[in-house]
Write a protein that holds these residues in place. Structure first.
Motif, PDB file in Angstrom:
ATOM      1  N   ARG A 131     -41.904 -21.770 -24.687  1.00 40.68           N
ATOM      2  CA  ARG A 131     -41.619 -22.638 -23.542  1.00 40.68           C
ATOM      3  C   ARG A 131     -40.233 -23.256 -23.664  1.00 40.68           C
ATOM      4  O   ARG A 131     -39.504 -23.375 -22.680  1.00 40.68           O
ATOM      5  CB  ARG A 131     -42.677 -23.745 -23.444  1.00 40.68           C
ATOM      6  CG  ARG A 131     -42.529 -24.647 -22.229  1.00 40.68           C
ATOM      7  CD  ARG A 131     -43.630 -25.713 -22.161  1.00 40.68           C
ATOM      8  NE  ARG A 131     -44.959 -25.157 -22.351  1.00 40.68           N
ATOM      9  CZ  ARG A 131     -45.771 -25.447 -23.384  1.00 40.68           C
ATOM     10  NH1 ARG A 131     -45.391 -26.291 -24.316  1.00 40.68           N
ATOM     11  NH2 ARG A 131     -46.959 -24.898 -23.478  1.00 40.68           N
TER      12      ARG A 131
ATOM     13  N   THR B 181     -42.961 -17.663 -18.085  1.00 42.82           N
ATOM     14  CA  THR B 181     -42.211 -17.686 -16.835  1.00 42.82           C
ATOM     15  C   THR B 181     -40.781 -18.057 -17.168  1.00 42.82           C
ATOM     16  O   THR B 181     -40.536 -19.066 -17.838  1.00 42.82           O
ATOM     17  CB  THR B 181     -42.801 -18.727 -15.854  1.00 42.82           C
ATOM     18  OG1 THR B 181     -44.176 -18.422 -15.630  1.00 42.82           O
ATOM     19  CG2 THR B 181     -42.054 -18.740 -14.537  1.00 42.82           C
TER      20      THR B 181
ATOM     21  N   SER C 194     -47.680 -20.450 -21.185  1.00 40.74           N
ATOM     22  CA  SER C 194     -49.068 -20.876 -21.370  1.00 40.74           C
ATOM     23  C   SER C 194     -49.846 -19.762 -22.059  1.00 40.74           C
ATOM     24  O   SER C 194     -49.534 -18.578 -21.906  1.00 40.74           O
ATOM     25  CB  SER C 194     -49.713 -21.237 -20.033  1.00 40.74           C
ATOM     26  OG  SER C 194     -49.667 -20.139 -19.146  1.00 40.74           O
TER      27      SER C 194
ATOM     28  N   LYS D  40     -41.608 -21.936 -18.270  1.00 41.98           N
ATOM     29  CA  LYS D  40     -42.996 -22.324 -18.544  1.00 41.98           C
ATOM     30  C   LYS D  40     -43.637 -21.263 -19.437  1.00 41.98           C
ATOM     31  O   LYS D  40     -43.322 -20.083 -19.335  1.00 41.98           O
ATOM     32  CB  LYS D  40     -43.746 -22.414 -17.210  1.00 41.98           C
ATOM     33  CG  LYS D  40     -45.196 -22.754 -17.300  1.00 41.98           C
ATOM     34  CD  LYS D  40     -45.815 -22.769 -15.910  1.00 41.98           C
ATOM     35  CE  LYS D  40     -47.326 -22.809 -15.995  1.00 41.98           C
ATOM     36  NZ  LYS D  40     -47.947 -22.581 -14.698  1.00 41.98           N
TER      37      LYS D  40
END
Length: 132
Positions: free
Chosen positions: A34, A101, A82, A80
């Motif tokens: 991230r 992302t 996750s 991002k």
């Protein structure tokens, strides 16, 4: 008294699991992706690592792998990350899939780790375009 203290220490030590920290390694890696922190990711590389980044695949040293990952983050700044999936039930193996992302596109990051000297190290890192 000594015996009671000894039994207490033994029972409490069984609550502490050295694998508890290692079980969260996928969580740590997700935060490093991230933030685009190649250095922290590379700290978990084995001495040689198989890197598959988009269409390029080869086996690299730890230092080479860090530089290649750093270049990837420069070209694709993360926005991002996750955790999509993780396997942490095997005492000698970890696997995780991170959805990444970036400012340009989305990627699927697969991380394979094996245990060496009581620490999990990344033996394979695959970054491929996400299939929507």
């Amino acid at each position: 008294m000594v015996r009671s203290l000894f039994l207490l220490i033994i029972s409490l030590s069984s609550l502490y699991s050295p694998n508890a920290y290692q079980a969260d390694i996928i969580d740590d890696l997700s935060s490093y992706f991230r933030s685009g922190n190649a250095k922290e990711v590379a700290k978990n590389f084995a001495s040689t690592i198989e890197l598959i980044i988009v269409d390029e695949e080869d086996v690299y040293s730890k230092a080479q792998g860090e530089q290649i990952l750093k270049d990837f983050f420069t070209k694709h700044p993360p926005v991002k990350a996750s955790i999509f999936h993780k396997i942490n039930t095997n005492p000698n193996y970890r696997f995780g899939v991170i959805s990444l992302t970036t400012s340009k596109e989305n990627f699927r990051v697969s991380v394979t780790m094996k245990k060496f000297n009581n620490n999990f190290q990344i033996t394979e890192l695959r970054i491929e375009a996400a299939k929507d």
